[in-house]
Design an enzyme around this catalytic site. Structure first.
Site, PDB file in Angstrom:
ATOM      1  N   GLU A  88       0.874  -1.167   0.000  1.00  0.00           N
ATOM      2  CA  GLU A  88       0.000   0.000   0.000  1.00  0.00           C
ATOM      3  C   GLU A  88       0.920   1.229   0.000  1.00  0.00           C
ATOM      4  OE1 GLU A  88      -2.692   0.272   3.320  1.00  0.00           O
ATOM      5  OE2 GLU A  88      -3.450   2.189   2.592  1.00  0.00           O
ATOM      6  N   LYS A 143       4.684   0.993   9.384  1.00  0.00           N
ATOM      7  CA  LYS A 143       4.738   2.267   8.660  1.00  0.00           C
ATOM      8  C   LYS A 143       4.155   3.400   9.493  1.00  0.00           C
ATOM      9  CE  LYS A 143       3.127   0.215   4.919  1.00  0.00           C
ATOM     10  NZ  LYS A 143       2.531   0.015   3.592  1.00  0.00           N
ATOM     11  N   ARG A 197       5.948 -12.839   9.103  1.00  0.00           N
ATOM     12  CA  ARG A 197       6.549 -11.545   8.809  1.00  0.00           C
ATOM     13  C   ARG A 197       7.855 -11.409   9.573  1.00  0.00           C
ATOM     14  NH1 ARG A 197       2.825  -7.604   8.662  1.00  0.00           N
ATOM     15  NH2 ARG A 197       4.123  -5.850   9.236  1.00  0.00           N
TER      16      ARG A 197
END
Ligand code: ATP
Ligand code: MG
Length: 749
Positions: free
Chosen positions: A31, A268, A258
């Site tokens: 994104e 982020k 992850r």
């Protein structure tokens, strides 16, 4: 390529072998709402790496369905990161927004076949109707709308006739599904917002669960690889593609763990906060765990890729030691970069018996690096050495220059101190020394013994530079955010001197400044007048000294440490915890292992344990429930405390609630932060153990299932589980499973 293949590559190979796909197509779908970080590097190396290894291709797709947070600067940063890591996407960059029309048409199709409806409940109602893990949801009355009405409303949503939040489009799946994600998930929401690419064309935007699978399908993706948090979304992924009866082949989703690194924040949102609050100089601050930050700091793409390969692809979340990343860059540079001299804290030395000017040949690489090259070092009567390399009153074991002890100037002559010149404060400002003409390095016949060789620069040819000494951004192993910033993460040194060979090269070069570390010409602030060098990494791991030596690190230095979920050895602390959990607290291997390796989790566990002595039950909740929460949140964001978890476990221990109910209560606690005892009371979840209350339910179930009773009596023992399950379901999970088990057995005899 990895010789021992990871689970994803094994799947890909199988799919090629069976002919499920002709060509492998993967995608990296960020994104564009922030700069990519080292976790994205892992995803990039997996997706692009698999495509490369199997002659397929990988798409770079901007998942731009959230108009309010996205921006083109992030798109550029993402493109830059992929290129820098050495990968190329197929043809053009893709954007989910390119498919907005197709996605809309697919939504209309779902409405037409009765599988989607416009819901007009508000956000709170939708949440409430969804139910909890222990209680089934309730379908909205709007789900009864006709196809025509739905089509009309959806079109008007698109045209912008309604306010944000007035309606949503939902899939019609199952409000009682045990996977909460399947309880009529949202497909579209109204957002009157300007989109950085689509402009103002749309008033509805698709949700991830709808857009992602279809974008994959539209692009012909075969393997849609994502992180573990999306495990529960996989059924929606499949549901959308299957319900639309799309022409095969279709993509399938696979999840991997992850990347988490200690001393690092990797969200982020948190990184954006550091940028916005100006705690760092920007997204590319050399201390940031962003690709742009590593690039500016002087990391090489190879070092990052090696790191990604070393850590492997696992299916269980774990924490990687940041020293492993530091090891990878050090290891890479050690072989590649020339070694030069830089005097960080200069002290002038006048060589009183030298009047000449000469150039000394000095190799760039030490013997063990298979590279050649050298430069000329100017030498004259005025030189600078480092203040640390001279001691008037040396401590024992000091090997460098003292009033009594000579020292070698690296690659040059041996020097003996004759006089110290001091200022009015008594500080030494200059050394007067004599050199030994027959002591030149390589042709030394002086017979003088020295204990070390120190670095130096010639005064007239040396150049003043600025050094930016970077260290880890966080001082805490599990940093929460700005309050854990390492105050020494940046030190600026203005007066360092370097030899001329360093300057003749253009920027974008890396050096080892002998004894000081690896340095990189800062690509932004490097000026001819004042060159700026960033410290990439120290020559040695200085953090491991502060902590106990880590076996994990030592291991990382000699071989790949974690392949496909294979465990890394524990360090001393972890091992001690493991032994305690296993031997004293009697936890099983797996649980003890998870707790021992995760410092945050184990402190949480021990805190809960300090208020309730129930090691097994607390461990189960912590390792399963709490750990799952911590995958998505930081510990400070949790709504519940260790004490509350202890209270929850207390109710399991005294059989007030079953473990199953406890899970639902936990779910509530993590959402509302309410006390577990209150939740249990308010919702009437107290476990039913009274046989007179349970028996009628059992009898009812037995009466309804004569066939199964028959089969059970004929010897199908597995059906016991069926009956117990039915009873538990009927009581909303409140019946005490142990009691039910016994009673069912008795009734069926
Ligand atoms: P963050 O939580 O840091 O904001 P994100 O998951 O929201 O990250 P996206 O831009 O949605 O970021 O992610 C793009 C791709 O990168 C996804 O496929 C995601 O799974 C992957 N990714 C993100 N973070 C990590 C990580 N820490 N380790 C591995 N892959 C990651
Ligand atoms: Mg995301």
């Amino acid at each position: 390529m990895n010789k021992s293949k990871d689970f994803l590559r094994r799947i890909v190979e199988e799919d090629l072998k069976t002919g499920k796909y002709q060509e492998i197509i993967t995608r990296f779908p960020p994104e564009p709402n922030g700069f990519p970080h080292i976790g994205h590097a892992k995803s990039i190396s997996i997706n692009f790496g698999i495509a490369r290894d199997y002659n397929g291709h990988c798409n770079l797709r901007m998942d731009d369905t959230n108009p309010t947070t996205e921006d083109t600067q992030y798109v550029e940063a993402l493109k830059d990161a992929v290129h820098w890591l050495g990968f190329e996407w197929d043809k053009k960059v893709h954007f989910t927004s390119d498919y907005f029309h197709q996605l809309y048409d697919y939504a209309v199709e779902l409405i037409k076949i009765g599988k989607a409806y416009v819901d007009s409940l508000n956000e709170d109602e939708i949440r409430e109707y969804r139910g909890t893990v222990t209680t089934i949801g309730k379908r909205s009355k709007y789900a009864k709308r006709s196809v025509e009405e739905n089509l009309d409303l959806f079109e008007r949503m698109k045209k912008g006739e309604f306010e944000d939040g007035a309606h949503v489009l939902r899939a019609k799946i199952d409000m009682s599904a045990s996977n909460m994600k399947m309880r009529d998930p949202l497909l579209y929401r109204i957002r009157h917002a300007h989109h950085f690419r689509a402009g103002d064309e749309w008033s509805v935007y698709p949700m991830y669960d709808f857009a992602h699978c279809l974008s994959d399908y539209i692009e012909g993706v075969t393997h849609s690889i994502c992180t573990l948090e999306f495990e529960n979304n996989r059924v929606i992924y499949d549901w959308v593609l299957d319900t639309l009866k799309l022409k095969p082949p279709r993509p399938y989703q696979y999840e991997f763990a992850r990347l988490n690194i200690n001393y690092t924040v990797m969200s982020k949102r948190k990184l954006l906060e550091l940028v916005e609050k100006k705690i760092v100089s920007g997204w590319d601050d050399p201390r940031m765990p962003t690709i742009a930050g590593y690039k500016r700091r002087g990391y090489t793409p190879e070092s990052i890729l090696n790191f990604c390969e070393q850590i492997g692809i696992a299916k269980a979340n774990s924490m990687v030691d940041v020293s492993q990343l530091e090891f990878c860059i050090r290891d890479d540079l050690n072989q590649k970069v020339p070694r030069v001299m830089c005097v960080v804290n200069p002290l002038k030395v006048t060589i009183t018996n030298y009047e000449d000017l000469e150039e000394i040949d000095a190799p760039y690489y030490p013997h063990d690096v298979p590279k050649e090259g050298s430069r000329k070092l100017p030498f004259s009567k005025e030189i600078y050495i480092d203040r640390d390399d001279f001691a008037e009153n040396p401590p024992t074991g000091y090997f460098r220059l003292t009033p009594e002890q000579p020292v070698r100037l690296k690659y040059a002559y041996i020097l003996t101190c004759k006089e110290m010149i001091k200022d009015t404060n008594g500080d030494i400002i200059e050394i007067q020394a004599e050199y030994h003409p027959d002591s030149k390095s390589g042709s030394d016949t002086s017979g003088i013994k020295v204990k070390s060789a120190i670095q130096w620069v010639e005064a007239n040819s040396a150049k003043k530079v600025e050094l930016r000494l970077y260290d880890r951004l966080f001082k805490d192993e599990a940093p929460q955010g700005k309050e854990d910033i390492n105050p020494n993460s940046l030190k600026i040194i203005k007066g360092a001197l370097i030899e001329p060979a360093v300057i003749t090269d253009k920027p974008d070069v890396r050096f080892q400044f002998e004894r000081e570390g690896y340095f990189y010409a800062d690509p932004v602030d490097y000026k001819d007048a004042v060159p700026v060098f960033n410290k990439i990494v120290a020559l040695k791991d200085s953090w491991s000294k502060k902590k106990k030596p880590s076996k994990k690190l030592a291991n990382a230095q000699t071989k790949k440490i974690q392949i496909d979920g294979e465990a890394t050895p524990m360090d001393a602390d972890e091992q001690a915890r493991f032994d305690k959990y296993k031997n004293e607290l009697k936890l099983n291997n797996e649980v003890a292992n998870i707790l021992a390796r995760d410092k945050t989790l184990s402190s949480f566990y021990e805190e809960a344990l300090s208020t309730l002595n129930s090691p097994l039950n607390i461990a189960n909740i912590v390792v399963n429930e709490v750990a799952r929460e911590l995958k998505q949140k930081e510990i400070s964001e949790l709504k519940f405390s260790a004490k509350q978890i202890a209270r929850l476990v207390k109710m399991i221990d005294d059989e007030t609630i079953s473990t199953k109910i406890a899970k639902g209560v936990f779910e509530e606690m993590s959402k509302s932060g309410e006390n577990p005892t209150k939740i249990v009371q308010a919702k009437g979840l107290v476990q039913i153990s009274d046989p007179t209350k349970i028996l009628p339910v059992i009898n009812e179930i037995i009466a309804k299932n004569p066939d199964n009773v028959q089969k059970f009596k004929e010897g199908n023992g597995k059906l016991l589980g069926f009956f117990v399950g039915q009873v538990l379901k009927k009581t909303g999970g409140k019946a005490n499973p142990k009691v039910v088990n016994e009673l069912v057995k008795k009734q069926l005899e």
